[in-house]
Design a protein around this motif. Structure first.
Motif, PDB file in Angstrom:
ATOM      1  N   GLY A  30     -46.188 -51.667 -57.805  1.00  0.00           N
ATOM      2  CA  GLY A  30     -46.664 -52.395 -58.977  1.00  0.00           C
ATOM      3  C   GLY A  30     -48.109 -52.047 -59.295  1.00  0.00           C
ATOM      4  O   GLY A  30     -48.480 -51.825 -60.447  1.00  0.00           O
ATOM      5  N   GLU A  31     -48.923 -51.968 -58.271  1.00  0.00           N
ATOM      6  CA  GLU A  31     -50.349 -51.646 -58.461  1.00  0.00           C
ATOM      7  C   GLU A  31     -50.527 -50.246 -59.048  1.00  0.00           C
ATOM      8  O   GLU A  31     -51.350 -50.026 -59.929  1.00  0.00           O
ATOM      9  CB  GLU A  31     -51.097 -51.663 -57.117  1.00  0.00           C
ATOM     10  N   PHE A  32     -49.793 -49.294 -58.489  1.00  0.00           N
ATOM     11  CA  PHE A  32     -50.033 -47.899 -58.847  1.00  0.00           C
ATOM     12  C   PHE A  32     -49.095 -47.398 -59.948  1.00  0.00           C
ATOM     13  O   PHE A  32     -49.246 -46.269 -60.413  1.00  0.00           O
ATOM     14  CB  PHE A  32     -49.894 -47.006 -57.603  1.00  0.00           C
ATOM     15  N   GLY A  33     -48.127 -48.210 -60.342  1.00  0.00           N
ATOM     16  CA  GLY A  33     -47.194 -47.783 -61.388  1.00  0.00           C
ATOM     17  C   GLY A  33     -46.340 -46.599 -60.970  1.00  0.00           C
ATOM     18  O   GLY A  33     -46.114 -45.670 -61.746  1.00  0.00           O
ATOM     19  N   ILE A  34     -45.880 -46.628 -59.723  1.00  0.00           N
ATOM     20  CA  ILE A  34     -45.036 -45.539 -59.211  1.00  0.00           C
ATOM     21  C   ILE A  34     -43.719 -46.133 -58.714  1.00  0.00           C
ATOM     22  O   ILE A  34     -43.675 -47.311 -58.349  1.00  0.00           O
ATOM     23  CB  ILE A  34     -45.735 -44.764 -58.056  1.00  0.00           C
ATOM     24  N   PRO A  35     -42.650 -45.334 -58.700  1.00  0.00           N
ATOM     25  CA  PRO A  35     -41.374 -45.865 -58.232  1.00  0.00           C
ATOM     26  C   PRO A  35     -41.335 -46.040 -56.713  1.00  0.00           C
ATOM     27  O   PRO A  35     -41.935 -45.257 -55.969  1.00  0.00           O
ATOM     28  CB  PRO A  35     -40.352 -44.819 -58.684  1.00  0.00           C
ATOM     29  N   HIS A  36     -40.624 -47.062 -56.295  1.00  0.00           N
ATOM     30  CA  HIS A  36     -40.393 -47.364 -54.888  1.00  0.00           C
ATOM     31  C   HIS A  36     -39.105 -46.656 -54.485  1.00  0.00           C
ATOM     32  O   HIS A  36     -38.016 -47.060 -54.892  1.00  0.00           O
ATOM     33  CB  HIS A  36     -40.259 -48.889 -54.735  1.00  0.00           C
ATOM     34  N   VAL A  37     -39.224 -45.607 -53.707  1.00  0.00           N
ATOM     35  CA  VAL A  37     -38.055 -44.825 -53.306  1.00  0.00           C
ATOM     36  C   VAL A  37     -37.728 -45.163 -51.858  1.00  0.00           C
ATOM     37  O   VAL A  37     -38.372 -44.694 -50.925  1.00  0.00           O
ATOM     38  CB  VAL A  37     -38.310 -43.309 -53.474  1.00  0.00           C
ATOM     39  N   SER A  38     -36.732 -46.038 -51.694  1.00  0.00           N
ATOM     40  CA  SER A  38     -36.300 -46.472 -50.364  1.00  0.00           C
ATOM     41  C   SER A  38     -34.967 -45.814 -50.062  1.00  0.00           C
ATOM     42  O   SER A  38     -33.979 -46.034 -50.776  1.00  0.00           O
ATOM     43  CB  SER A  38     -36.159 -47.995 -50.350  1.00  0.00           C
ATOM     44  N   THR A  39     -34.925 -44.992 -49.019  1.00  0.00           N
ATOM     45  CA  THR A  39     -33.662 -44.318 -48.701  1.00  0.00           C
ATOM     46  C   THR A  39     -32.598 -45.341 -48.268  1.00  0.00           C
ATOM     47  O   THR A  39     -31.431 -45.183 -48.589  1.00  0.00           O
ATOM     48  CB  THR A  39     -33.854 -43.225 -47.630  1.00  0.00           C
ATOM     49  N   GLY A  40     -33.019 -46.410 -47.579  1.00  0.00           N
ATOM     50  CA  GLY A  40     -32.063 -47.462 -47.216  1.00  0.00           C
ATOM     51  C   GLY A  40     -31.453 -48.090 -48.472  1.00  0.00           C
ATOM     52  O   GLY A  40     -30.228 -48.270 -48.555  1.00  0.00           O
ATOM     53  N   ASP A  41     -32.289 -48.396 -49.472  1.00  0.00           N
ATOM     54  CA  ASP A  41     -31.790 -48.980 -50.726  1.00  0.00           C
ATOM     55  C   ASP A  41     -30.867 -48.007 -51.453  1.00  0.00           C
ATOM     56  O   ASP A  41     -29.844 -48.409 -52.017  1.00  0.00           O
ATOM     57  CB  ASP A  41     -32.951 -49.351 -51.658  1.00  0.00           C
ATOM     58  N   LEU A  42     -31.237 -46.733 -51.442  1.00  0.00           N
ATOM     59  CA  LEU A  42     -30.393 -45.730 -52.120  1.00  0.00           C
ATOM     60  C   LEU A  42     -29.030 -45.638 -51.441  1.00  0.00           C
ATOM     61  O   LEU A  42     -27.991 -45.590 -52.115  1.00  0.00           O
ATOM     62  CB  LEU A  42     -31.080 -44.360 -52.122  1.00  0.00           C
ATOM     63  N   PHE A  43     -29.020 -45.648 -50.099  1.00  0.00           N
ATOM     64  CA  PHE A  43     -27.728 -45.637 -49.395  1.00  0.00           C
ATOM     65  C   PHE A  43     -26.926 -46.894 -49.725  1.00  0.00           C
ATOM     66  O   PHE A  43     -25.725 -46.822 -49.991  1.00  0.00           O
ATOM     67  CB  PHE A  43     -27.935 -45.540 -47.876  1.00  0.00           C
ATOM     68  N   ARG A  44     -27.595 -48.058 -49.695  1.00  0.00           N
ATOM     69  CA  ARG A  44     -26.863 -49.304 -49.979  1.00  0.00           C
ATOM     70  C   ARG A  44     -26.316 -49.310 -51.402  1.00  0.00           C
ATOM     71  O   ARG A  44     -25.191 -49.783 -51.637  1.00  0.00           O
ATOM     72  CB  ARG A  44     -27.762 -50.524 -49.722  1.00  0.00           C
ATOM     73  N   ALA A  45     -27.071 -48.763 -52.355  1.00  0.00           N
ATOM     74  CA  ALA A  45     -26.582 -48.695 -53.738  1.00  0.00           C
ATOM     75  C   ALA A  45     -25.345 -47.795 -53.812  1.00  0.00           C
ATOM     76  O   ALA A  45     -24.377 -48.110 -54.523  1.00  0.00           O
ATOM     77  CB  ALA A  45     -27.680 -48.170 -54.661  1.00  0.00           C
ATOM     78  N   ASN A  46     -25.370 -46.706 -53.059  1.00  0.00           N
ATOM     79  CA  ASN A  46     -24.212 -45.806 -53.044  1.00  0.00           C
ATOM     80  C   ASN A  46     -22.994 -46.458 -52.408  1.00  0.00           C
ATOM     81  O   ASN A  46     -21.865 -46.263 -52.865  1.00  0.00           O
ATOM     82  CB  ASN A  46     -24.559 -44.503 -52.313  1.00  0.00           C
ATOM     83  N   ILE A  47     -23.230 -47.236 -51.355  1.00  0.00           N
ATOM     84  CA  ILE A  47     -22.115 -47.956 -50.721  1.00  0.00           C
ATOM     85  C   ILE A  47     -21.551 -48.971 -51.706  1.00  0.00           C
ATOM     86  O   ILE A  47     -20.336 -49.061 -51.899  1.00  0.00           O
ATOM     87  CB  ILE A  47     -22.578 -48.620 -49.407  1.00  0.00           C
ATOM     88  N   GLY A  48     -22.462 -49.690 -52.367  1.00  0.00           N
ATOM     89  CA  GLY A  48     -22.032 -50.704 -53.346  1.00  0.00           C
ATOM     90  C   GLY A  48     -21.214 -50.088 -54.470  1.00  0.00           C
ATOM     91  O   GLY A  48     -20.246 -50.684 -54.956  1.00  0.00           O
ATOM     92  N   ALA A  49     -21.596 -48.884 -54.881  1.00  0.00           N
ATOM     93  CA  ALA A  49     -20.910 -48.224 -55.999  1.00  0.00           C
ATOM     94  C   ALA A  49     -19.689 -47.437 -55.528  1.00  0.00           C
ATOM     95  O   ALA A  49     -18.983 -46.838 -56.346  1.00  0.00           O
ATOM     96  CB  ALA A  49     -21.885 -47.294 -56.723  1.00  0.00           C
TER      97      ALA A  49
END
Ligand code: AMP
Length: 197
Positions: free
Chosen positions: A22-41
């Motif tokens: 939020g401070e730096f205006g950059i995306p938060h790239v979490s590999t755990g979140d990306l894996f969980r999103a893929n599992i969810g989808a």
């Protein structure tokens, strides 16, 4: 701004990563979140990752690195990003260094967020994620100390070590002080945020 955040599970990386992004205006790239999103989808990638995740083991480097390549190729990551949960071992770090060197965009700072094991285990049990069984938690901590902690030496002087015990806002201030002491714009948005909190 290209940052890494490293630390054992339960150190508060995800929370602090969101605040920093939020401070730096950059995306938060979490590999755990990306894996969980893929599992969810229900994707093929998700199916390949799930067994490893449930067991608290690392997903194979090649699978993880391909996913990171795809994510960093997206337009919002062009001006910077914060990687959370990647790299997780020296092989991934060497791959990342080589990949970013090809683009002339090296990592600028590595935030190391730590807390004692008792605090980590307590926080992980409290969040109640599907892979937060006592056995998987222990396995992930073992892997952290054997495979991920060596990254602290690998990144050397780029590392800022932050105590992850305390209030969320206080820890955020510790990180900002260490990472961006001269960034006037980020100081201004930090004080705006705490004034409105
Ligand atoms: P996390 O949300 O960072 O705790 O990650 C949850 C799970 O995703 C881990 O226990 C691993 O199974 C997998 N994972 C996340 N990041 C990586 C990575 N960089 N390399 C291999 N596996 C990963």
């Amino acid at each position: 701004m290209r940052l890494l955040i490293i630390g054992p599970q339960g150190a508060g990386k995800g929370t602090q990563a969101d605040l920093l992004c939020g401070e730096f205006g950059i995306p938060h790239v979490s590999t755990g979140d990306l894996f969980r999103a893929n599992i969810g989808a229900g994707t093929e990638l998700g199916r390949r990752a799930q067994g490893y995740m449930d067991a608290g083991e690392l997903v194979p480097d090649s699978v993880t690195q391909d996913m990171v390549t795809d994510r960093l190729a997206q337009p919002d990551a062009a001006a910077g990003f914060l990687l959370d949960g990647f790299p997780r071992n020296i092989a991934q770090a060497e791959w990342l260094t080589a990949t970013l060197a090809d683009r002339g965009t090296p990592i600028e700072s590595v935030v190391l967020l730590t807390a004692p094991d008792e605090v980590l285990t307590e926080r992980m049990l409290a969040r109640g994620r599907a892979d937060d069984t006592a056995e998987a938690i222990k396995k992930r901590l073992d892997i952290y100390y054997s495979e991920t902690q060596p990254l602290v030496d690998y990144y050397g002087s780029a590392v800022v070590a932050i105590d992850g015990v305390g209030e969320v806002d206080e820890i955020h201030r510790r990180i900002m002080t260490a990472v961006a002491p001269t960034r006037l714009d980020s100081t201004r948005s930090a004080s705006t945020r705490s004034a409105s909190a």
